[in-house]
Design a protein around this motif. Structure first.
Motif, PDB file in Angstrom:
ATOM      1  N   GLY A  81       0.271  14.504 -63.049  1.00 30.26           N
ATOM      2  CA  GLY A  81      -0.790  13.555 -62.756  1.00 30.26           C
ATOM      3  C   GLY A  81      -2.170  14.184 -62.889  1.00 30.26           C
ATOM      4  N   PRO A  82      -3.172  13.495 -62.354  1.00 33.95           N
ATOM      5  CA  PRO A  82      -4.569  13.965 -62.490  1.00 33.95           C
ATOM      6  C   PRO A  82      -4.859  15.153 -61.577  1.00 33.95           C
ATOM      7  CG  PRO A  82      -4.499  11.947 -61.182  1.00 33.95           C
ATOM      8  CD  PRO A  82      -3.104  12.190 -61.662  1.00 33.95           C
ATOM      9  N   LEU A  83      -4.649  16.349 -62.073  1.00 35.93           N
ATOM     10  CA  LEU A  83      -4.901  17.570 -61.334  1.00 35.93           C
ATOM     11  C   LEU A  83      -5.816  18.477 -62.159  1.00 35.93           C
ATOM     12  CD1 LEU A  83      -1.238  18.359 -60.159  1.00 35.93           C
ATOM     13  CD2 LEU A  83      -3.007  17.151 -58.864  1.00 35.93           C
ATOM     14  N   LYS A  84      -6.239  19.568 -61.543  1.00 37.71           N
ATOM     15  CA  LYS A  84      -7.041  20.575 -62.251  1.00 37.71           C
ATOM     16  C   LYS A  84      -6.134  21.727 -62.643  1.00 37.71           C
ATOM     17  CE  LYS A  84     -11.260  21.493 -61.000  1.00 37.71           C
ATOM     18  NZ  LYS A  84     -12.471  21.867 -60.226  1.00 37.71           N
ATOM     19  N   GLN A 104       1.347  10.668 -72.206  1.00 33.26           N
ATOM     20  CA  GLN A 104       0.879   9.432 -71.582  1.00 33.26           C
ATOM     21  C   GLN A 104       0.131   9.725 -70.287  1.00 33.26           C
ATOM     22  OE1 GLN A 104       4.319   6.943 -71.054  1.00 33.26           O
ATOM     23  NE2 GLN A 104       4.844   6.924 -73.235  1.00 33.26           N
ATOM     24  N   GLY A 105      -0.512  10.870 -70.245  1.00 31.42           N
ATOM     25  CA  GLY A 105      -1.230  11.250 -69.031  1.00 31.42           C
ATOM     26  C   GLY A 105      -2.651  10.754 -68.964  1.00 31.42           C
ATOM     27  N   GLU A 121      -9.276  13.993 -60.759  1.00 32.77           N
ATOM     28  CA  GLU A 121      -9.537  13.849 -62.185  1.00 32.77           C
ATOM     29  C   GLU A 121      -8.743  14.904 -62.950  1.00 32.77           C
ATOM     30  OE1 GLU A 121     -13.580  13.778 -63.313  1.00 32.77           O
ATOM     31  OE2 GLU A 121     -14.173  12.281 -61.811  1.00 32.77           O
ATOM     32  N   LEU A 122      -8.270  14.509 -64.135  1.00 37.09           N
ATOM     33  CA  LEU A 122      -7.496  15.427 -64.970  1.00 37.09           C
ATOM     34  C   LEU A 122      -8.452  16.314 -65.755  1.00 37.09           C
ATOM     35  CD1 LEU A 122      -4.853  16.449 -66.127  1.00 37.09           C
ATOM     36  CD2 LEU A 122      -4.876  14.558 -67.756  1.00 37.09           C
ATOM     37  N   ALA A 123      -8.376  17.626 -65.496  1.00 32.95           N
ATOM     38  CA  ALA A 123      -9.247  18.593 -66.165  1.00 32.95           C
ATOM     39  C   ALA A 123      -8.431  19.832 -66.486  1.00 32.95           C
ATOM     40  CB  ALA A 123     -10.447  18.952 -65.291  1.00 32.95           C
TER      41      ALA A 123
END
Length: 790
Positions: A292-295, A343-344, A375-377
Motif C-alpha cells: 500500500g501507500p508507504l515510504k 496496480q498500486g 503517500e506512496l514514495a
C-alpha cells in the motif's frame, strides 16, 4: 508540553546526575522526549563529568542528542570566553546529509535553550570557487562558536586551504610547492570534539584530513566517538586519540529467542528472499502493491544502477507526457499496459547518490523527508544515505543487493524502525553461495527470517500461492543444456579440463535456479521494460552501464568468499536489468549466453527523447558513417580474461615461479653435497668444520674456485695436492686477516666466527620482531600518552 514522540525507555531527564540545566530540561521536554534512551542515560553523565566517551549503539537509538546535549552543557558550564574567530566545539560526520541533519537538531536546541552560542554548517560540494569564497566570507562574518561539517571542508577552515600540493596520509604536505592559506578560525580554546559515525570517517579515507585537523586542536579537550559498529581502525583511534575513555556499548536483546543479542533494533523485522536475479524488480513492484501507500527506500551498490532504475520506475509509476514518446494517447496506452503488472497507483520516485551535485542531493533529501505518511514514495539510493540519516516515517527498506561493505547492512536497515517505531527490511539473495550470507549475518548478531515469494494472477492481484500453470525451469532448459554440454565435450581435450570445470559450475548454478517454478508474469514485465528501453535511448544506455557497474561492484565485494563472481548467474542478472543485448565484456566468456535472447531492433535507431540531443546524436552518427574507416592495429594479445581470471592467472604464474626456485635450490644442494664428498683432504674438512660461516659462504657461492679445490683434492698428483692445500690455507688466512682488520676495535669475544654468527642471528631476530610490530593504521592525534604522562 508536546506528546512524547518515542516510547518510554529509561529514567526521566530530571534524574540525571550531574543534573542538566533548567533550560535544557525544558528544551528536551518541548521536543517531546519525556524519558531517556539507554544510550543517552549511559553517555550524558560520563560526558558531563569531563570524560572521553566511545559509544557503540544500534542505529536509531538516540546518539545525536547523546553528544549535542553534553556539548552545549559543557560550553555553558565552562563559561569560556570566545573571541569572534575562536570556536568552542566541533562535530565531524562523514556525509553532507548527516552533517546537515545534526546541524538542524543543534539549531533547534540552541533556539529552545536560548544559550548565547552560534553554530555554522561547513560542508563541501561546491564546484565553484566563487561560491566557496562566499561561504568563507559568511563564516568570517558570523564568527560561530560551534562548527558542524565534513572533514575536508573543516580542514580548510581550521588549517587553511591547501594550494599547489598534495596531502599525504600522515596529514603533512608534500614538498612540491604545497602551501596552506590562512585558517579562518582558531581552535586554541576548543572544549569538545565529536566524531559521529567515526568508523565511516576512517573507512572513507579521511585519515589525512582528520590528522591535519587534530594537529591544530588543543590537547586538553573532551572527545567523543559515536558509531553503530566498531572497526579495527576505530579501535586504533581510541587507543591513540583519547585519554582513559569510558566505553558505552548498548546491546539489544530479543526476548523471543531467549535474550539473544542483536545489532539492530528489536522493532525491526529483517527478511531475506532467495530468488533468481531476474525476478527482483517484479518482487519489488508486487511488494509495493501489496503494502500500500508507504515510504520505501531501495538500496543499490552503484550510482549507475540508481540512475537507471530511477528513470525506469519514474516512467512506469508516474508517466508524464514529457517522458513518454507519442503524446497523451501513447501515455494512456502505456498506463494500461503497466496496470497489468502494477496496480498500486501513482508514486513519487526520488534518487540520491554520491555523484549528484550538492544542490540536487539536498533538494532530493528534503523533498522525500517532507512527504507525509499515507503517500506512496520511493527513494532509490546508494550507501551515501545509509549512515545516521533520520528520514521521517520510512516504513520499508529494500536492498536490491547486499552492500559491498558488510558493516553497512545494519546501517541500511536502520533507516526504518527508528526511536522505537516498527519497521521492515528485505534483502535479495541469489540461489547458491549467497545463501551463506544468512549465517554470516547471524554471526554478526543480525537475525533474519525468510520472506514469502509473491506471485501475480492473470488479473494482476498479488498472491502468495503459485499459479497452477507454473512449471519447473528444468524442463525448459534441459535441451539447451544438452547441446551446450556436447559443444563443451568437443573442446574439453584442447582446454586442459577448463571446459569441464565451467560446465560443472554452470550445471550447479542452473540446478539451484531450477528449484524455482517459472514466473511468466515476471518475464512479461521484463519484456515490457525492454519495449520501453527500445523507445528511449537514455533508458537503454543507462541499463547497460548499470549492469556493467553491478558486475564490477560484485567482483570487489569484501565478503568475496560468499559473493563469488564465478558463482553468479550473470545471464539471469542481465535479464533482470532488462537489457536489449549483452554487452561485450570478458566476464561473459564461458557463460551460457545462448540463454539470453537479444531484442530484435537496430540499437542505432533508438531515439533520445530530448530533440536537441537526438539531433546532435544523428549528426554525429552520420559523420561517423561518411568518415573513412580507421585502420586499427592488430594487437599482439587479445585479452578476454575477466578480472577474477586475470588474478588467478597471476597466482598460477607466481606458483610456477616458486616451483622453479625450489627445483633450482634442490639441484644446487645436491651439487654442493657432491662437491663436499669429493674433498678428501682431512685438513680442508677440519678447516671448514672449525669455520662454518666461511664454509657456508664458500659453498653458497658455487663458483669455480670451489670446483677447482675439489678437482685438485681428488688428484693423485702429490705435488699438485700440496699446491692445492697451500692455496686453501692462503684463502682461509686472507679471509681471517680481513675479518681482523675490519673489527680491530672489537672485543676478544667478537674475534671468533661463532660469536659473529650468533650476533648476526640475534640482529636478524630483533629486526624481524620490530618489523612485526609495525602499525597497520597510523594516526597522529596531535598528542600522545607520553606527553600526557609527563
Amino acid at each position: 508540553m508536546a506528546d512524547s514522540v518515542v516510547p518510554t525507555f529509561g529514567r526521566p531527564w530530571s534524574a540525571l546526575q550531574p543534573a542538566l540545566s533548567p533550560a535544557m530540561l525544558d528544551a528536551v521536554s518541548s521536543l517531546g522526549f519525556e524519558n531517556m534512551t539507554p544510550v543517552q542515560e549511559a553517555t550524558i553523565p560520563a560526558s558531563l563529568q569531563n570524560r572521553d566517551v566511545v559509544v557503540e549503539a544500534a542505529t536509531g537509538s538516540g546518539k545525536t542528542l547523546s553528544f549535542l546535549i553534553p556539548l552545549l552543557e559543557l560550553l555553558h558550564r565552562k563559561r569560556t570566553r570566545l573571541s569572534h574567530t575562536e570556536i568552542g566545539a566541533i562535530v565531524i560526520s562523514p556525509t553532507r546529509e548527516l552533517s546537515r541533519q545534526i546541524f538542524t537538531v543543534l539549531q533547534e536546541l540552541l533556539k529552545l535553550t536560548a544559550l548565547p552560542y552560534t553554530a555554522h554548517l561547513v560542508v563541501g560540494g561546491s564546484s565553484s570557487a566563487t561560491n566557496t569564497a562566499d561561504e568563507m566570507s559568511v563564516l568570517k562574518e558570523l564568527g560561530p562558536d560551534i562548527l558542524v561539517g565534513t572533514p575536508g571542508r573543516l580542514e580548510d577552515v581550521l588549517c587553511g586551504r591547501l594550494r599547489n600540493g598534495k596531502r599525504l596520509k600522515s596529514g603533512m604536505i608534500t614538498a612540491s610547492g604545497g602551501v596552506r592559506g590562512r585558517p579562518r578560525v582558531s581552535a586554541a580554546k576548543l572544549e569538545v570534539l565529536v566524531m559521529d559515525e567515526a568508523d565511516r570517517l576512517l573507512d572513507m579515507g579521511f585519515e589525512a584530513s582528520l590528522t591535519a585537523i587534530f594537529s591544530v586542536l588543543p590537547k586538553q579537550r573532551r572527545t567523543g566517538l559515536f558509531s553503530a559498529t566498531m572497526s579495527e581502525a576505530l579501535g586504533q583511534l581510541v587507543r591513540t586519540g583519547l585519554r582513559n575513555p569510558v566505553r558505552v556499548q548498548v546491546q539489544v536483546h530479543d526476548r523471543s529467542t531467549a535474550g539473544s543479542e542483536r545489532r539492530v533494533p528489536a522493532s525491526l523485522a529483517i527478511r531475506y528472499l532467495v530468488s533468481p536475479p531476474d525476478r527482483k524488480l517484479a518482487q519489488i513492484l508486487r511488494l509495493i502493491q501489496m503494502g500500500g501507500p508507504l515510504k520505501y527506500i531501495v538500496y543499490f551498490s552503484t550510482c549507475a544502477a540508481v540512475d537507471y532504475f530511477y528513470r525506469l520506475l519514474r516512467r512506469m509509476l508516474c508517466p508524464l507526457p514529457a517522458i513518454v514518446p507519442g503524446g497523451k494517447r501513447a501515455m494512456r496506452e502505456e498506463r494500461d499496459r503497466l496496470r497489468e503488472h502494477f496496480q498500486g497507483g501513482s508514486a513519487s520516485v526520488h534518487s540520491l547518490h554520491g555523484q549528484m551535485v550538492q544542490s540536487k542531493r539536498q533538494a532530493t533529501y528534503e523533498s522525500f523527508s517532507a512527504i507525509p505518511p499515507g503517500e506512496l514514495a520511493i527513494l532509490l539510493c546508494t550507501d551515501v544515505a545509509s549512515r545516521g540519516l533520520d528520514i521521517p516515517d520510512v516504513d520499508y527498506v529494500i536492498q536490491w543487493d547486499p552492500p559491498t561493505d558488510p558493516k553497512s547492512f545494519a546501517h541500511r536497515c536502520g533507516r526504518t524502525a527508528r526511536a522505537g517505531r516498527s519497521g521492515q527490511a528485505l534483502v535479495f539473495l541469489s540461489p547458491g553461495a549467497e545463501e551463506t550470507y544468512i549465517d554470516f549475518l547471524a554471526l554478526r548478531k543480525i537475525p533474519m527470517v525468510p520472506a514469502d515469494y509473491l506471485w501475480q494472477d492473470s488479473e494482476g492481484a498479488v498472491t502468495m500461492e503459485p499459479p497452477a500453470d507454473a512449471i519447473s525451469l528444468v524442463e525448459e532448459e534441459s535441451d539447451l543444456e544438452e547441446s551446450e554440454d556436447e559443444a563443451d565435450d568437443a573442446e574439453e581435450a584442447d582446454d586442459g579440463g577448463e571446459k569441464k570445470r565451467r560446465r560443472k559450475r554452470r550445471a550447479r548454478n542452473q540446478d539451484q535456479l531450477s528449484k524455482y517454478p517459472a514466473d511468466t508474469r515476471s518475464d512479461a514485465l521484463l519484456e515490457l521494460i525492454r519495449g520501453l528501453a527500445a523507445t528511449d535511448r537514455d533508458i537503454y544506455e543507462r541499463g547497460k552501464l548499470a549492469f556493467v557497474s553491478f558486475v564490477q561492484s560484485y567482483s570487489k565485494h569484501e565478503a568475496s568468499f560468499i559473493f563469488r563472481l564465478k558463482e553468479l548467474p550473470i545471464i539471469e542478472v542481465a535479464k533482470g536489468f532488462a537489457l536489449l543485448h549483452l554487452p561485450s565484456m570478458p566476464e561473459l566468456c564461458g557463460r551460457p549466453v545462448s540463454r539470453f535472447i537479444p531484442y530484435a531492433i537496430d540499437t542505432d535507431t533508438i531515439p533520445l527523447l530530448d530533440s536537441k540531443r537526438e539531433t546532435h546524436r544523428l549528426e554525429k552518427l552520420e559523420k561517423a558513417k561518411l568518415a573513412p574507416p580507421v585502420k586499427v592495429e592488430k594487437r599482439e594479445k587479445n585479452n578476454t580474461d575477466s578480472w577474477t581470471d586475470a588474478k588467478e592467472a597471476k597466482d598460477r604464474a607466481r606458483e610456477r615461479k616458486l616451483k622453479r626456485i625450489r627445483r633450482r635450490d634442490a639441484v644446487a644442494s645436491v651439487e654442493e653435497a657432491r662437491l663436499m664428498q669429493e674433498i678428501e683432504d682431512p685438513k680442508i674438512r677440519e678447516a671448514m668444520a672449525k669455520d662454518p660461516l666461511l664454509a657456508k659462504r664458500m659453498i653458497s657461492r658455487r663458483d669455480k674456485s670451489l670446483r677447482d679445490m675439489a678437482e685438485i683434492s681428488a688428484s693423485k698428483n702429490q705435488s699438485s695436492r700440496q699446491t692445492a692445500t697451500r692455496t686453501l690455507d692462503d684463502i682461509i688466512a686472507d679471509a681471517q686477516s680481513t675479518k681482523r682488520k675490519s673489527e680491530s676495535s672489537s672485543s676478544e669475544d667478537e674475534d671468533s666466527w661463532e660469536a659473529l654468527a650468533r650476533k648476526e642471528a640475534i640482529r636478524k631476530k630483533l629486526a624481524a620482531k620490530a618489523k612485526g610490530k609495525g602499525k597497520k593504521f597510523t594516526f597522529n592525534p596531535g598528542f600522545s600518552d607520553e606527553e600526557n604522562s609527563s
